[in-house]
Design a protein around this motif. Structure first.
Motif, PDB file in Angstrom:
ATOM      1  N   SER A  29      44.072  38.439  47.115  1.00  0.00           N
ATOM      2  CA  SER A  29      43.786  39.858  46.875  1.00  0.00           C
ATOM      3  C   SER A  29      42.333  40.135  46.523  1.00  0.00           C
ATOM      4  CB  SER A  29      44.692  40.397  45.764  1.00  0.00           C
ATOM      5  OG  SER A  29      46.039  40.391  46.166  1.00  0.00           O
ATOM      6  N   GLY A  30      41.475  39.121  46.600  1.00  0.00           N
ATOM      7  CA  GLY A  30      40.055  39.335  46.348  1.00  0.00           C
ATOM      8  C   GLY A  30      39.584  38.979  44.963  1.00  0.00           C
ATOM      9  N   SER A  31      40.449  38.344  44.160  1.00  0.00           N
ATOM     10  CA  SER A  31      40.042  38.019  42.790  1.00  0.00           C
ATOM     11  C   SER A  31      38.930  36.974  42.748  1.00  0.00           C
ATOM     12  CB  SER A  31      41.243  37.542  41.971  1.00  0.00           C
ATOM     13  OG  SER A  31      41.818  36.382  42.538  1.00  0.00           O
ATOM     14  N   THR A  32      38.935  36.034  43.694  1.00  0.00           N
ATOM     15  CA  THR A  32      37.865  35.026  43.737  1.00  0.00           C
ATOM     16  C   THR A  32      36.525  35.682  44.061  1.00  0.00           C
ATOM     17  OG1 THR A  32      39.389  33.262  44.395  1.00  0.00           O
ATOM     18  CG2 THR A  32      37.047  32.929  44.889  1.00  0.00           C
ATOM     19  N   HIS A  33      36.529  36.587  45.025  1.00  0.00           N
ATOM     20  CA  HIS A  33      35.308  37.308  45.394  1.00  0.00           C
ATOM     21  C   HIS A  33      34.795  38.122  44.211  1.00  0.00           C
ATOM     22  CE1 HIS A  33      32.331  39.447  47.643  1.00  0.00           C
ATOM     23  NE2 HIS A  33      33.013  40.593  47.698  1.00  0.00           N
ATOM     24  N   LEU A  34      35.692  38.807  43.517  1.00  0.00           N
ATOM     25  CA  LEU A  34      35.290  39.615  42.368  1.00  0.00           C
ATOM     26  C   LEU A  34      34.733  38.737  41.257  1.00  0.00           C
ATOM     27  CD1 LEU A  34      35.171  42.303  40.827  1.00  0.00           C
ATOM     28  CD2 LEU A  34      37.536  41.896  40.114  1.00  0.00           C
ATOM     29  N   THR A  35      35.406  37.624  40.969  1.00  0.00           N
ATOM     30  CA  THR A  35      34.965  36.746  39.883  1.00  0.00           C
ATOM     31  C   THR A  35      33.620  36.106  40.195  1.00  0.00           C
ATOM     32  OG1 THR A  35      37.257  36.306  39.248  1.00  0.00           O
ATOM     33  CG2 THR A  35      35.599  34.747  38.481  1.00  0.00           C
ATOM     34  N   ASN A  36      33.441  35.627  41.421  1.00  0.00           N
ATOM     35  CA  ASN A  36      32.143  35.065  41.807  1.00  0.00           C
ATOM     36  C   ASN A  36      31.035  36.096  41.652  1.00  0.00           C
ATOM     37  OD1 ASN A  36      33.034  32.493  42.480  1.00  0.00           O
ATOM     38  ND2 ASN A  36      33.460  33.036  44.611  1.00  0.00           N
ATOM     39  N   THR A  37      31.314  37.323  42.043  1.00  0.00           N
ATOM     40  CA  THR A  37      30.315  38.387  41.936  1.00  0.00           C
ATOM     41  C   THR A  37      29.962  38.647  40.479  1.00  0.00           C
ATOM     42  OG1 THR A  37      31.135  39.421  43.971  1.00  0.00           O
ATOM     43  CG2 THR A  37      29.817  40.793  42.501  1.00  0.00           C
ATOM     44  N   LEU A  38      30.968  38.770  39.628  1.00  0.00           N
ATOM     45  CA  LEU A  38      30.718  39.057  38.221  1.00  0.00           C
ATOM     46  C   LEU A  38      29.977  37.915  37.530  1.00  0.00           C
ATOM     47  CD1 LEU A  38      34.106  40.717  37.198  1.00  0.00           C
ATOM     48  CD2 LEU A  38      31.919  41.834  37.680  1.00  0.00           C
ATOM     49  N   ASN A  39      30.267  36.678  37.926  1.00  0.00           N
ATOM     50  CA  ASN A  39      29.611  35.538  37.292  1.00  0.00           C
ATOM     51  C   ASN A  39      28.122  35.475  37.582  1.00  0.00           C
ATOM     52  OD1 ASN A  39      31.413  34.183  35.616  1.00  0.00           O
ATOM     53  ND2 ASN A  39      32.374  33.098  37.309  1.00  0.00           N
ATOM     54  N   SER A  40      27.645  36.235  38.569  1.00  0.00           N
ATOM     55  CA  SER A  40      26.207  36.264  38.822  1.00  0.00           C
ATOM     56  C   SER A  40      25.493  37.166  37.828  1.00  0.00           C
ATOM     57  CB  SER A  40      25.925  36.729  40.256  1.00  0.00           C
ATOM     58  OG  SER A  40      26.387  38.049  40.466  1.00  0.00           O
ATOM     59  N   HIS A  41      26.253  37.886  37.003  1.00  0.00           N
ATOM     60  CA  HIS A  41      25.645  38.675  35.925  1.00  0.00           C
ATOM     61  C   HIS A  41      25.329  37.739  34.762  1.00  0.00           C
ATOM     62  CE1 HIS A  41      25.072  41.667  32.779  1.00  0.00           C
ATOM     63  NE2 HIS A  41      25.064  42.621  33.712  1.00  0.00           N
ATOM     64  N   PRO A  42      24.144  37.819  34.180  1.00  0.00           N
ATOM     65  CA  PRO A  42      23.752  36.858  33.139  1.00  0.00           C
ATOM     66  C   PRO A  42      24.595  36.920  31.872  1.00  0.00           C
ATOM     67  CG  PRO A  42      22.147  38.646  33.305  1.00  0.00           C
ATOM     68  CD  PRO A  42      23.061  38.777  34.490  1.00  0.00           C
ATOM     69  N   GLU A  43      25.332  38.003  31.653  1.00  0.00           N
ATOM     70  CA  GLU A  43      26.093  38.133  30.415  1.00  0.00           C
ATOM     71  C   GLU A  43      27.582  37.843  30.581  1.00  0.00           C
ATOM     72  OE1 GLU A  43      25.169  41.316  27.652  1.00  0.00           O
ATOM     73  OE2 GLU A  43      23.558  41.974  28.973  1.00  0.00           O
ATOM     74  N   LEU A  44      27.988  37.420  31.773  1.00  0.00           N
ATOM     75  CA  LEU A  44      29.407  37.176  32.029  1.00  0.00           C
ATOM     76  C   LEU A  44      29.672  35.706  32.333  1.00  0.00           C
ATOM     77  CD1 LEU A  44      30.407  40.279  34.173  1.00  0.00           C
ATOM     78  CD2 LEU A  44      31.555  39.535  32.091  1.00  0.00           C
ATOM     79  N   ALA A  45      30.758  35.182  31.782  1.00  0.00           N
ATOM     80  CA  ALA A  45      31.194  33.806  32.042  1.00  0.00           C
ATOM     81  C   ALA A  45      32.704  33.824  32.247  1.00  0.00           C
ATOM     82  CB  ALA A  45      30.825  32.903  30.867  1.00  0.00           C
ATOM     83  N   ILE A  46      33.144  33.741  33.510  1.00  0.00           N
ATOM     84  CA  ILE A  46      34.568  33.839  33.827  1.00  0.00           C
ATOM     85  C   ILE A  46      34.992  32.603  34.618  1.00  0.00           C
ATOM     86  CG2 ILE A  46      36.380  35.235  34.901  1.00  0.00           C
ATOM     87  CD1 ILE A  46      34.597  37.655  34.626  1.00  0.00           C
ATOM     88  N   THR A  47      35.976  31.905  34.130  1.00  0.00           N
ATOM     89  CA  THR A  47      36.483  30.727  34.828  1.00  0.00           C
ATOM     90  C   THR A  47      37.492  31.135  35.899  1.00  0.00           C
ATOM     91  OG1 THR A  47      38.026  30.474  32.969  1.00  0.00           O
ATOM     92  CG2 THR A  47      36.110  29.020  33.005  1.00  0.00           C
ATOM     93  N   HIS A  48      37.748  30.207  36.823  1.00  0.00           N
ATOM     94  CA  HIS A  48      38.654  30.459  37.940  1.00  0.00           C
ATOM     95  C   HIS A  48      39.990  29.769  37.703  1.00  0.00           C
ATOM     96  CE1 HIS A  48      35.883  32.301  40.961  1.00  0.00           C
ATOM     97  NE2 HIS A  48      34.979  31.693  40.225  1.00  0.00           N
ATOM     98  N   GLU A  49      40.957  30.521  37.193  1.00  0.00           N
ATOM     99  CA  GLU A  49      42.320  30.006  37.040  1.00  0.00           C
ATOM    100  C   GLU A  49      42.352  28.666  36.299  1.00  0.00           C
ATOM    101  OE1 GLU A  49      44.255  30.123  40.891  1.00  0.00           O
ATOM    102  OE2 GLU A  49      43.115  31.910  41.413  1.00  0.00           O
ATOM    103  N   SER A  50      41.735  28.647  35.126  1.00  0.00           N
ATOM    104  CA  SER A  50      41.734  27.416  34.332  1.00  0.00           C
ATOM    105  C   SER A  50      43.135  27.078  33.811  1.00  0.00           C
ATOM    106  CB  SER A  50      40.781  27.565  33.141  1.00  0.00           C
ATOM    107  OG  SER A  50      41.320  28.446  32.165  1.00  0.00           O
ATOM    108  N   ASN A  51      44.003  28.083  33.698  1.00  0.00           N
ATOM    109  CA  ASN A  51      45.369  27.924  33.186  1.00  0.00           C
ATOM    110  C   ASN A  51      45.407  27.498  31.718  1.00  0.00           C
ATOM    111  OD1 ASN A  51      46.602  28.638  35.630  1.00  0.00           O
ATOM    112  ND2 ASN A  51      46.486  26.545  36.387  1.00  0.00           N
ATOM    113  N   ILE A  52      44.278  27.601  31.036  1.00  0.00           N
ATOM    114  CA  ILE A  52      44.245  27.204  29.622  1.00  0.00           C
ATOM    115  C   ILE A  52      45.095  28.144  28.775  1.00  0.00           C
ATOM    116  CG2 ILE A  52      42.735  26.988  27.605  1.00  0.00           C
ATOM    117  CD1 ILE A  52      40.605  25.885  29.532  1.00  0.00           C
ATOM    118  N   ALA A  53      45.077  29.427  29.098  1.00  0.00           N
ATOM    119  CA  ALA A  53      45.911  30.376  28.344  1.00  0.00           C
ATOM    120  C   ALA A  53      47.382  30.003  28.456  1.00  0.00           C
ATOM    121  CB  ALA A  53      45.673  31.793  28.850  1.00  0.00           C
ATOM    122  N   HIS A  54      47.809  29.589  29.653  1.00  0.00           N
ATOM    123  CA  HIS A  54      49.193  29.164  29.840  1.00  0.00           C
ATOM    124  C   HIS A  54      49.482  27.913  29.001  1.00  0.00           C
ATOM    125  CE1 HIS A  54      48.184  31.525  33.406  1.00  0.00           C
ATOM    126  NE2 HIS A  54      49.458  31.732  33.601  1.00  0.00           N
TER     127      HIS A  54
END
Length: 282
Positions: A29-54
């Motif tokens: 659904s485009g979540s990878t594209h959105l996350t990659n885009t946001l991670n190029s912002h210097p103030e954002l750090a988003i992992t890709h399905e780390s499953n740590i919360a689970h």
């Protein structure tokens, strides 16, 4: 995950550990594209399905589950190990330690940037209620895509990877894939009713109205628009899409169901997904 854990963060730490950003969606659904885009912002750090919360949710549930009792949590059958007299004094410190380890992962993984917001992206909704309880100030970016295009993309993605891939759900039929999209999105809609801090994004807008959509997302996150994001999109988005997508470019992935699905498949998708497609404006 109750919200009474001890916060080990320094008062001068600029990271908003209490207010993470979570990207949620059905697959393809485009979540990878959105996350990659946001991670190029210097103030954002988003992992890709780390499953740590689970992992934290399951481990914490097991830590206070009475000895020898059996229950199923998120598809896992668990048997209690710790006597109740000890569990009540163990579960809290264990959660504190796991949350501290989660924060340390971001400090390590994103040591190259001075981020202020952190988060993860998910394709499975089971943990969302726990996240809302644990982080009342969390913000959710909920990306949706036309379910008919999701179904077509899923079929092509699995063909490209090979149907023998273990655990890839290769045996799913086209109706199964349509139901998957419907079920995941229905669950997300229900679970996200627990918070008002949700921004819904349509994949089609992310592609066709790229700059405005990203600007809206950053405003939702109280971040300034950074030119790095749009430079990143220009220089790397196409390359990343080719490694993950199933069409020649993002624009070609929109509305492909009209020409690539058979009449029978269109009818199946309409029967299963029709009501929810209308809800999302498709």
């Amino acid at each position: 995950m109750p919200s009474n854990h001890v916060n080990d963060t320094d008062a001068d730490d600029p990271v908003q550990w209490h207010a993470p950003v979570f990207v949620v969606s059905a697959g393809r659904s485009g979540s990878t594209h959105l996350t990659n885009t946001l991670n190029s912002h210097p103030e954002l750090a988003i992992t890709h399905e780390s499953n740590i919360a689970h992992y934290i949710s399951l481990t914490h549930a097991l830590s206070y589950q009475p000895l020898f009792t059996v229950r199923e949590v998120a598809g896992f059958r668990m048997t209690g190990l710790i006597p109740e007299q000890y569990a009540k004094n163990f579960a809290g410190p264990l959660l504190d330690g796991m949350m501290a380890a989660w924060r340390q992962l971001y400090r390590t993984e994103f040591a190259h940037k001075k981020f202020t917001l952190w988060g993860d992206k998910f394709q499975f909704p089971e943990v969302v209620p726990d996240l809302i309880r644990q982080f009342p100030e969390a913000r959710f970016l909920y990306i949706v895509r036309d379910g008919r295009d999701v179904a077509r993309s899923t079929v092509l993605h699995r063909e490209r990877r090979g149907t023998a891939a273990k655990g890839d759900g290769a045996a799913m039929t086209f109706p199964d894939i349509c139901r998957y999209w419907k079920n995941i999105n229905q669950h997300l809609l229900e679970m996200l009713q627990g918070t008002t801090r949700v921004l819904r994004i349509r994949y089609e807008d992310l592609v066709q109205k790229q700059e405005q959509t990203i600007t809206d997302v950053l405003h939702f996150l109280d971040l300034q628009v950074d030119p790095n994001i749009f430079r990143e999109l220009e220089s790397k988005a196409k390359e990343r899409f080719q490694s993950h997508g199933t069409s020649k470019d993002p624009a070609a992935s929109i509305g492909r169901w009209r020409t690539e699905l058979s009449d029978e498949e269109k009818q199946i998708a309409h029967t299963i997904q029709g009501e929810l497609l209308s809800h999302f404006g498709y």
